[in-house]
Design a protein around this motif. Structure first.
Motif, PDB file in Angstrom:
ATOM      1  N   UNK B 258      17.895 -26.318  56.604  1.00 26.27           N
ATOM      2  CA  UNK B 258      17.611 -25.183  55.720  1.00 26.27           C
ATOM      3  C   UNK B 258      16.449 -24.443  56.373  1.00 26.27           C
ATOM      4  N   UNK B 259      16.165 -23.221  55.973  1.00 25.77           N
ATOM      5  CA  UNK B 259      15.032 -22.521  56.594  1.00 25.77           C
ATOM      6  C   UNK B 259      13.765 -23.382  56.574  1.00 25.77           C
ATOM      7  N   UNK B 260      13.192 -23.594  57.770  1.00 24.82           N
ATOM      8  CA  UNK B 260      11.955 -24.380  57.972  1.00 24.82           C
ATOM      9  C   UNK B 260      12.131 -25.866  57.692  1.00 24.82           C
ATOM     10  N   UNK B 261      13.366 -26.305  57.465  1.00 24.77           N
ATOM     11  CA  UNK B 261      13.581 -27.734  57.185  1.00 24.77           C
ATOM     12  C   UNK B 261      14.706 -28.263  58.072  1.00 24.77           C
ATOM     13  N   UNK B 262      14.447 -29.385  58.714  1.00 19.61           N
ATOM     14  CA  UNK B 262      15.501 -30.078  59.461  1.00 19.61           C
ATOM     15  C   UNK B 262      15.267 -31.571  59.279  1.00 19.61           C
ATOM     16  N   UNK B 263      16.227 -32.210  58.661  1.00 18.16           N
ATOM     17  CA  UNK B 263      16.044 -33.636  58.360  1.00 18.16           C
ATOM     18  C   UNK B 263      17.239 -34.407  58.896  1.00 18.16           C
ATOM     19  N   UNK B 264      16.939 -35.413  59.692  1.00 18.31           N
ATOM     20  CA  UNK B 264      18.039 -36.251  60.200  1.00 18.31           C
ATOM     21  C   UNK B 264      18.355 -37.301  59.142  1.00 18.31           C
ATOM     22  N   UNK B 265      19.609 -37.314  58.700  1.00 21.26           N
ATOM     23  CA  UNK B 265      19.980 -38.213  57.615  1.00 21.26           C
ATOM     24  C   UNK B 265      20.184 -39.634  58.140  1.00 21.26           C
ATOM     25  N   UNK B 266      20.025 -40.632  57.277  1.00 21.86           N
ATOM     26  CA  UNK B 266      20.208 -42.023  57.719  1.00 21.86           C
ATOM     27  C   UNK B 266      21.646 -42.267  58.191  1.00 21.86           C
ATOM     28  N   UNK B 287      16.044 -34.469  46.017  1.00 20.49           N
ATOM     29  CA  UNK B 287      15.025 -35.520  46.195  1.00 20.49           C
ATOM     30  C   UNK B 287      14.118 -35.478  44.965  1.00 20.49           C
ATOM     31  N   UNK B 288      13.925 -36.625  44.358  1.00 17.40           N
ATOM     32  CA  UNK B 288      13.067 -36.650  43.162  1.00 17.40           C
ATOM     33  C   UNK B 288      11.607 -36.485  43.565  1.00 17.40           C
ATOM     34  N   UNK B 289      10.796 -35.847  42.717  1.00 17.28           N
ATOM     35  CA  UNK B 289       9.382 -35.627  43.037  1.00 17.28           C
ATOM     36  C   UNK B 289       8.651 -36.933  43.385  1.00 17.28           C
ATOM     37  N   UNK B 354      14.009 -41.841  52.560  1.00 11.26           N
ATOM     38  CA  UNK B 354      15.355 -41.486  53.039  1.00 11.26           C
ATOM     39  C   UNK B 354      16.459 -42.277  52.342  1.00 11.26           C
ATOM     40  N   UNK B 355      16.088 -43.377  51.696  1.00  8.36           N
ATOM     41  CA  UNK B 355      17.107 -44.132  50.948  1.00  8.36           C
ATOM     42  C   UNK B 355      17.397 -43.498  49.596  1.00  8.36           C
ATOM     43  N   UNK B 356      16.600 -42.494  49.249  1.00 11.34           N
ATOM     44  CA  UNK B 356      16.763 -41.908  47.910  1.00 11.34           C
ATOM     45  C   UNK B 356      17.121 -40.421  47.967  1.00 11.34           C
ATOM     46  N   UNK B 357      17.713 -40.048  49.083  1.00  7.49           N
ATOM     47  CA  UNK B 357      18.196 -38.665  49.183  1.00  7.49           C
ATOM     48  C   UNK B 357      19.540 -38.550  48.465  1.00  7.49           C
ATOM     49  N   UNK B 358      19.756 -37.414  47.855  1.00  9.17           N
ATOM     50  CA  UNK B 358      21.057 -37.149  47.222  1.00  9.17           C
ATOM     51  C   UNK B 358      21.644 -35.908  47.865  1.00  9.17           C
ATOM     52  N   UNK B 359      22.926 -35.973  48.179  1.00  9.61           N
ATOM     53  CA  UNK B 359      23.586 -34.801  48.761  1.00  9.61           C
ATOM     54  C   UNK B 359      24.675 -34.341  47.793  1.00  9.61           C
TER      55      UNK B 359
END
Lengths: 385, 381
Positions: B258-266, B287-289, B354-359
């Protein structure tokens, strides 16, 4: 005009050589009868009506003198109370048999009966038609039992409020009444006068909601309250009652889930109620003239699409979300509506004409049932206000 | 005690207003089930259909082994508790509790036994001779519960019974109702719009929206594995952060961009994401706060999940802080320890667990790339 207790109270004070000061309750008393005495500090107090009580000096007032005032007040209250209650019941019997148009015309013209209200009339408050929904299985025995239970709970909760059953019980079917037909829906209705110290809407709503929920929990009755305009003085009583009846009659135009409906909340419903039958037919003929098959009654899923689109301000994507449909499914339904009726409901004028037509189509159905396309809803009514 | 079974239940009001759509739920004997959702989602309507206060348009309702669609409410062996507990002002607590039984013409001795037993359970024996005006809010609520308990029903139906109480009393009564359920073990359906109430009280919770069940599961399951964005956003406070972007696959790895965000997923999630067909498609990352961490241990563990941002607002909540910042135009809230006390305007580095990401699929809003997102797995039977 002095209250009915004013003169006898002063006359008694003269005889008893007592000083009397009349005060207003901060909140309506729980269950106190006219003429009931109690102590406030050292002073004696006597209950006069739902709103007033008198503080009497001296504190060592003779028991027999107090009893004499109680007896006098109760005798007068009974005579006065019977007077206005009977007058209200007579009005009710007439109002429930008026066609919608005539009822609403009387309200609009501020109709008031020429004869004065007996005695002091009802104090500040609102008339409420308590509509008791059909009991599960809805056999007559079950309905009678339910009605009896409702009456018991209502009397236990608000004994002074109960004015009796609405004549005909199942009468006053709103949109059907203009044709003179009053199909039974297994429901009964009662009339209440909901007294209040002030006419603050929120308090009326809270009180009635609690009352209805108590009826549900104790008597297992599904009730709804239809509330008339405020009655601040006796001369408001007729219109207060008429507006409660009109609100009750508008229930078929409103969303079924609402438990308290106040007069004035559904202006569009009342406007539609007031349209004369020939004008309704003329309007429907005009709308049908555009339909290839001359039929604008919609299947349930199409009526739902129309309702959803209006609720979403004609935004198809938003309507699809509200209706839990895929956008393409909704588009397909909009196209089916256009093919059947000739109306593209993405256009405001077309959506409005078709929406009104589906609402009014039930007017024509001689059997009294609503046409399959009666589908626009209270949601739409509310959003259009 | 009884099982309550709702099969393909629909509620349509005149004018085709659909309040409840194809509701299916199997409530086990002695279970405490909470219906939760925003106002107008159909939870109260469903409860009222179980009570018999609303007709069922379509479908079958069973209480125990009996189909009760056409059974009058008074014969369904249920008891209801509402938000507005209008007690009879001129009656004592005893008379208030006895009134419903008297109405149904129970023998005096039986009424007395039931009232005293209910008073004992609710610990209000000492209040039996008092009138409602002499009771506190919590005591009145107990009397309202007592009126339901004396019926000794197969099922309790509670419609937002605590909504009229102040926050402190609500928390106290929440625990008391739960304890009461543990004592009397009666099947209970509880309606609330308050997700905290739902999470703390229910054996299972039923999340509803627009008349449709979204998810049925234990509170933990709903919290940890929401099936769609609505459930994810509705359950949890502050609400889950949603970042819109897309998934791209590069060099065997899958990234959320996403703009300014790059995250490698597990890596563990790659097969499911590929199977869901969401690569190169718009998605929403949730992602929960509380799953955004400020401590260095997380940064060392998940360097690929670290984002930086400039703090815009800091909300002090006592033991914790809510940090508000924006990344690539998308607002983010983090719930961190009060020991970490950045000033507004300062740069912070936060790491996602990273174990608590939701897609979620951006179009359907359904969770993707995780097990257990089908309606069956969501607990809808």
């Amino acid at each position: 005009m002095n209250a009915w207790w004013h003169d006898p109270l002063l006359a008694w004070a003269d005889i008893a050589e007592a000083a009397v000061a009349v005060e207003r309750y901060a909140a309506p008393p729980a269950r106190r009868r006219v003429g009931d005495w109690w102590r406030r500090g050292r002073a004696w107090c006597v209950h006069l009506d739902e709103v007033h009580f008198a503080v009497v000096e001296p504190p060592d007032l003779d028991r027999r003198l107090r009893a004499a005032l109680s007896w006098t007040l109760r005798a007068l209250a009974e005579a006065e109370g019977r007077g206005w209650r009977e007058r209200v019941r007579a009005w009710l019997a007439e109002l429930v048999n008026l066609p919608d148009e005539a009822l609403l015309r009387r309200i609009a013209e501020g109709h008031a009966p020429t004869e004065p209200m007996p005695g002091d009339g009802p104090g500040p408050g609102r008339f409420v038609v308590l509509h008791i929904g059909p009991a599960g299985a809805a056999e007559p025995a079950s309905r009678a039992e339910l009605a009896a239970a409702v009456r018991e709970v209502a009397l236990a909760q608000r004994s002074h409020a109960w004015l009796g059953w609405v004549p005909g019980g199942t009468g006053g079917q709103g949109r059907h009444a203009r044709r003179g037909g009053q199909p039974a829906d297994g429901a009964q209705a009662a009339l209440l006068f909901w007294p209040l110290d002030d006419v603050e809407d929120a308090r009326v709503m809270d009180g009635l909601t609690a009352f209805i929920e108590t009826l549900a929990a104790e008597a297992f009755a599904a009730c709804a309250a239809f509330v008339g305009a405020p009655v601040l003085q006796p001369q408001d009583a007729y219109l207060g009652l008429a507006t409660a009846v009109a609100a009750w009659r508008s229930r078929l135009w409103t969303e079924g889930a609402r438990k308290v409906v106040v007069w004035g909340e559904n202006p569009v419903a009342h406007l539609l109620q007031a349209i004369p039958a020939p004008v309704v037919r003329l309007f429907l003929d005009m709308v049908r003239a555009q339909a290839p098959g001359g039929d604008v009654r919609l299947a349930p899923e199409l009526a739902e699409a129309l309702r959803g689109l209006i609720a979403a301000n004609l935004n198809v994507s938003e309507a699809a979300r509200l209706l839990y449909l895929h956008r393409n499914t909704l588009m397909n339904r909009i196209e089916r509506i256009r093919a059947q009726t000739g109306y593209d409901i993405r256009d405001f004028d077309a959506a409005l004409a078709l929406w009104l037509a589906t609402l009014l189509a039930g007017e024509e159905t001689e059997a009294g049932g609503l046409g399959s396309g009666s589908g626009a809803s209270a949601t739409c009514l509310r959003r259009m206000r | 005690m009884a099982r309550v079974l709702l099969q393909n239940i629909w509620k349509r009001y005149p004018g085709d207003v659909v309040a409840v759509k194809n509701f299916n739920l199997d409530i086990q004997d002695k279970e405490f089930v909470v219906f939760v959702g925003p106002s107008g989602c159909g939870k109260t309507t469903t409860l009222r259909m179980v009570a018999g206060l609303e007709d069922i348009t379509e479908g079958d309702l069973y209480i125990g082994d009996r189909r009760v669609n056409d059974v009058a409410p008074k014969d369904r062996d249920i008891a209801m508790v509402f938000q507005n507990y209008a007690l009879y002002p001129h009656m004592t607590v005893y008379q208030n509790m006895a009134f419903g039984l008297k109405l149904r013409k129970f023998p005096k001795a039986e009424i007395d036994r039931r009232v005293r037993e209910a008073a004992r359970i609710l610990d209000i024996e000492h209040l039996l001779d008092r009138k409602p005006k002499a009771l506190s809010g919590g005591q009145r609520q107990r009397v309202a519960l007592g009126r339901a308990i004396v019926r000794e029903p197969q099922v309790f139906l509670m419609d937002e019974p605590l909504s009229n109480l102040d926050a402190k009393l609500r928390v106290q009564m929440r625990a008391e109702i739960r304890k009461l359920h543990q004592r009397i073990q009666t099947t209970t359906i509880y309606v609330t719009h308050d997700q905290t109430e739902a999470m703390t009280m229910g054996d299972r919770i039923v999340v509803m929206r627009d008349g449709v069940i979204q998810q049925v599961a234990t509170p933990q399951e709903v919290y940890n594995h929401p099936v769609n964005m609505f459930v994810a956003g509705f359950i949890g406070s502050p609400a889950m952060n949603f970042l819109r972007g897309e998934l791209v696959e590069e060099g065997g790895s899958i990234y959320f961009r996403a703009p300014e965000i790059s995250i490698r997923l597990p890596e563990g999630r790659y097969p499911a994401l590929r199977q869901a067909g969401v690569i190169r498609k718009p998605v929403v990352l949730g992602i929960r706060p509380e799953d955004l961490h400020e401590d260095e241990v997380f940064q060392a563990t998940y360097p690929e999940g670290t984002i930086t941002g400039r703090v815009e607002v800091v909300e002090h909540m006592g033991s914790e802080l809510y940090l508000h910042f924006t990344k690539g135009g998308q607002p983010i809230v983090a719930r961190v320890s009060a020991r970490f006390d950045p000033r507004p305007g300062s740069e912070v580095k936060l790491t996602m667990d990273m174990n608590k990401l939701h897609i979620f699929d951006a179009e359907t809003e359904q969770a993707v790339g995780v097990a257990g997102t089908s309606p069956a797995a969501a607990g809808v039977r």
